[in-house]
Design an enzyme around this catalytic site. Structure first.
Site, PDB file in Angstrom:
ATOM      1  N   GLU A 177      -3.061  -8.833 -10.841  1.00 52.30           N
ATOM      2  CA  GLU A 177      -2.795  -8.271 -12.166  1.00 52.30           C
ATOM      3  C   GLU A 177      -3.135  -9.278 -13.257  1.00 52.30           C
ATOM      4  OE1 GLU A 177       0.943  -5.305 -11.117  1.00 52.30           O
ATOM      5  OE2 GLU A 177       1.221  -7.470 -10.950  1.00 52.30           O
ATOM      6  N   GLU A 205       2.716  -5.243  -2.581  1.00 50.17           N
ATOM      7  CA  GLU A 205       4.099  -5.009  -2.987  1.00 50.17           C
ATOM      8  C   GLU A 205       4.846  -4.045  -2.074  1.00 50.17           C
ATOM      9  OE1 GLU A 205       2.036  -6.327  -6.797  1.00 50.17           O
ATOM     10  OE2 GLU A 205       1.538  -5.151  -5.020  1.00 50.17           O
TER      11      GLU A 205
END
Length: 255
Positions: free
Chosen positions: A113, A133
């Site tokens: 990210e 995640e």
């Protein structure tokens, strides 16, 4: 101790994540340091480009430090950890200067990210991209389902987020996420930054703002910044300010 260093090498600022023992995992302290550096860089007149990289040969950034966010309750996790990360990452994405992500190693989760916030990216051949995640029971929280969706095709993003698959450096170039694969990502980033010597800093700043407006990266601020820049360069602006200081009515000409 500084966990995010900032150096200026001939007008190219290099931000380095220095948490090598944990594969440059991001901590609260690192986010604060990164934010402070970015605030300074946005105003620095001696910086033409900003490179973001990680310490050591293994990882650019493996994401957020689970030792920090793991103990947080749901409200604190969402209200502070996620929002703080967004604020810092937005600051990088909207930096007025060109930015280059030098992915010296793997970019996972928050690290991917972070890389997505840069204008362009270069990767070493050994570097891979991933959104792991789901393997620890959470979802991407620092724009992995939002900003990253503007950079990668939906099926690719789902492949990583839903199935945990990694993307190689070569595939990242083919997908348009990375500009090139290099033996030394930092050196390649410096070479790319060198091309800015022939470019107008002001033109680049405006072009970046216009592109961001087109892709809805802080569109409202981008449009107002462009309009404000045009107004500030006008004779009317100078006349208006002077008239205010002189306590008289302005004589606007439309120029």
């Amino acid at each position: 101790m500084s966990e995010v260093t900032c150096t200026n090498e001939g007008g190219v600022a290099v931000l380095t994540l220095c948490n090598e023992a944990k594969l440059n995992a991001l901590t609260t302290g690192m986010l604060r340091q990164l934010e402070a550096h970015l605030a300074d860089l946005d105003r620095a007149t001696d910086v033409r480009a900003v490179v973001v990289t990680g310490a050591g040969p293994k990882a650019f950034c493996c994401g957020a430090d689970i030792a920090e966010w793991g103990p947080l309750g749901p409200a604190e996790f969402a209200r502070n950890w996620v929002r703080d990360g967004h604020r810092v990452f937005d600051r990088l994405a909207r930096l007025s200067k060109p930015t280059i992500g030098a992915l010296n190693g793997h970019a996972f989760g928050g690290g991917l990210e972070l890389a997505a916030c840069c204008d362009i990216r270069v990767m070493t051949l050994r570097a891979t991209l991933a959104l792991p995640e789901g393997k620890v029971g959470i979802v991407p929280g620092w724009s992995g389902t939002q900003r990253l969706a503007r950079v990668l095709a939906e099926p690719v993003l789902k492949e990583m987020a839903l199935f945990g698959r990694r993307v190689t450096a070569e595939r990242a170039v083919a997908l348009g996420f990375a500009a090139e694969v290099a033996d030394d990502a930092l050196a390649a980033a410096h070479d790319i930054a060198g091309s800015l010597a022939d470019m107008s800093p002001r033109a680049n700043e405006l072009a970046k703002a216009m592109i961001h407006a087109a892709v809805d990266e802080d569109r409202a601020a981008a449009i107002e910044a462009i309009g404000s820049a045009a107004a500030a360069a006008s004779d009317d602006r100078q006349e208006g300010v002077q008239a205010f200081l002189d306590k008289r009515s302005p004589n606007f000409t439309g120029n």
